[in-house]
Write a protein that holds these residues in place. Structure first.
Motif, mmCIF file in Angstrom:
data_model
loop_
_atom_site.group_PDB
_atom_site.id
_atom_site.type_symbol
_atom_site.label_atom_id
_atom_site.label_comp_id
_atom_site.label_asym_id
_atom_site.label_seq_id
_atom_site.Cartn_x
_atom_site.Cartn_y
_atom_site.Cartn_z
ATOM 1 N N CYS A 115 2.758 -5.080 7.686
ATOM 2 C CA CYS A 115 3.217 -4.859 6.307
ATOM 3 C C CYS A 115 4.441 -5.722 6.017
ATOM 4 O O CYS A 115 5.357 -5.817 6.829
ATOM 5 N N HIS A 116 4.421 -6.339 4.862
ATOM 6 C CA HIS A 116 5.518 -7.197 4.428
ATOM 7 C C HIS A 116 6.837 -6.430 4.386
ATOM 8 O O HIS A 116 7.905 -6.993 4.536
ATOM 9 N N SER A 134 0.831 -1.207 0.000
ATOM 10 C CA SER A 134 0.000 0.000 0.000
ATOM 11 C C SER A 134 0.868 1.262 0.000
ATOM 12 O O SER A 134 0.456 2.309 -0.468
HETATM 13 S S1 FES Z 1 0.715 -2.994 3.035
HETATM 14 FE FE1 FES Z 1 2.823 -3.271 2.703
HETATM 15 S S2 FES Z 1 2.811 -5.293 1.954
HETATM 16 FE FE2 FES Z 1 0.729 -5.084 2.457
#
Ligand code: FES
Ligand code: SF4
Lengths: 147, 320
Positions: free
Chosen positions: A74-75, A45
């Motif tokens: 978040c990844h 995102s």
């Molecule tokens: S929001 Fe960063 S990978 Fe899903």
């Protein structure tokens, strides 16, 4: 256009690690949600530059959904915080352009939240039906066209 | 060999671009030595019929400043385009729409009403507005049309090159004139300035902290920045990250954050959203509520992010 025949066009930027998988789950679990979303899979995102959102609105979208992993998940660890920080600034800017802020929505959808995904798309479609078409491209051309 | 002829023309502008030509100081003598000025309304008395009489190509280059707001300006720039092989958009207004472009934040009707009805120094009980045609004592008088919005030059005619800046700086003007004389102009459509961001050349860049964290937005109207520290790091919206360099960092050296008059580099389609992306990432918040609170302290994002570029931004104007 009579109100009930208006089908909003929503552009959805979904992060591939959580929200895209969540959307997939909604599909494989055969959850019902309106077909108004055009999905664009992004890495994160945080990669969704406000330029993309504004461009989508300028080119015919009635609304834009940005969906990413929940804060902390978040990844890339920080990307969704970027999205979260930009979002209220973007809404302020859109308001100044005369665009209703409900047209742009940021949501956290994990890979297991197919149900939430379907609900968000449903809610957003309903709200956009109330707001009516944005029609920026046409209105802009009609208003200021070519000199 | 006959000297090449050039034209200067102005549209909706403040006169600063004309000033910039005069600011060439001695260098202007070199220009005058090398070229003949065939049109320059601010300084020399030429009429439209003189321009109409030019043979095509006789005048090589037209430098046009100002944004476009009236039908008369449209007619003039079309005429110049027809006559001149090279057209250069001179200054932020011609390049991006400029400060007059902020008028796209409101409608033509409101702009006219503000000027002719609501302004405290105007006495206009009959609410008269300028008309395209008026008859007075048997004479037909004509006025140009006030167009619905403000336009950059390339939204009206094809433009070959852009000289950015409010106004363009002497170095870049001299370099452009030199390139024209030597026939060394770059690829058509180029902006005649470096394609790096201002932060790259900024004297403050070394004071940028490794990790920038904006705690609140500040404005020079309310407080004075520390002149030795990156403005953005202090919370002043400095357009440096999303703005092309080449200005000589004049504002920065004057303790004024960059306001973006050079427009974005060629990489960014829209300087405003690019900047929004950059500053949005720098906020010192980890919750949605805190991000909202912080965003609320940014006064007038539209006017700040698009001070010089609203008409050429993706959305172009406010609607509704
Ligand atoms: S929001 Fe960063 S990978 Fe899903
Ligand atoms: S943000 Fe402004 S003050 Fe900071 S380095 Fe960039 S141009 Fe210089």
């Amino acid at each position: 256009m009579p109100e009930d025949s208006f089908e909003p066009r929503i552009v959805g930027f979904l992060c591939q690690w959580c929200s895209y998988t969540g959307a997939d789950l909604a599909g494989t679990s055969r959850m019902q949600y309106p077909p108004n979303l055009r999905t664009i899979r992004v890495m994160c995102s945080g990669r969704v530059d406000p330029t993309f959102i504004v461009q989508a609105l300028a080119e015919g979208a009635d609304g834009v959904l940005i969906a990413g992993c929940h804060p902390g998940d978040c990844h890339y660890s920080e990307g969704n915080y970027r999205a979260m920080r930009r979002y209220p600034l973007l809404l302020k800017l859109l308001e100044q352009f005369g665009i209703e802020t409900d047209r742009v929505r940021l949501e956290w959808v994990s890979a297991s939240e197919g149900e939430k995904f379907a609900r968000v798309v449903g809610e957003m479609t309903a709200r956009l039906k109330e707001l009516g078409p944005l029609n920026w491209k046409k209105r802009s051309a009609e208003y200021s066209g070519a000199a | 060999m006959a000297k090449p002829k050039v034209a200067f023309y102005w549209c909706a502008s403040c006169g600063g671009c004309e000033e910039a030509v005069v600011d060439l100081h001695e260098a202007i003598l070199k220009v005058v030595e090398a070229v003949d000025i065939a049109l320059w309304p601010v300084a020399l008395d030429f009429k439209r019929k003189d321009v109409e009489a030019w043979k095509p190509g006789e005048v090589t280059v037209a430098f046009i400043n100002g944004s476009i707001r009236t039908s008369e300006q449209v007619d003039w720039v079309k005429l110049l385009r027809q006559k001149c092989p090279v057209v250069i958009a001179f200054g932020s207004c011609a390049h991006l729409g400029g400060i007059p472009g902020l008028s796209n934040f409101t409608t033509r009707e409101k702009t006219l009403a503000n000027k002719y009805h609501n302004s405290p120094s105007v006495d206009n009980p009959d609410k008269i507005l300028p008309q395209l045609e008026t008859e007075i004592n048997g004479y037909e008088l004509e006025l140009p049309e006030f167009l619905p919005a403000v336009y950059a030059l390339d939204q009206v005619i094809e433009v070959d090159y852009y000289l950015p800046g409010c106004p363009p700086v002497p170095d870049l003007i001299s370099a452009a004139v030199g390139a024209i004389l030597e026939g060394k102009l770059p690829e058509k459509g180029s902006v005649l300035a470096p394609d790096k961001s201002l932060c790259d050349t900024c004297p403050q860049k070394d004071s940028k902290p490794e990790v920038m964290k904006i705690e609140s937005f500040k404005r020079v109207a309310d407080s004075s920045p520390d002149p030795d520290t990156c403005f953005l790091a202090q919370g002043y919206v400095c357009m440096g990250p999303a703005t092309r360099s080449g200005c000589g960092e004049l504002c920065i050296r004057g303790n004024m954050p960059c306001r973006g008059c050079f427009g974005p580099t060629s990489e960014a389609r829209d300087g405003g959203t690019k900047m929004l992306s950059a500053i949005g990432s720098l906020l010192d918040t980890t919750t949605e509520e805190a991000s909202e609170r912080l965003a609320a302290t940014m006064v007038d994002p539209l006017g700040t992010l698009y001070r010089f570029s609203l008409p050429t931004s993706i959305l172009k104007q406010r609607l509704g």
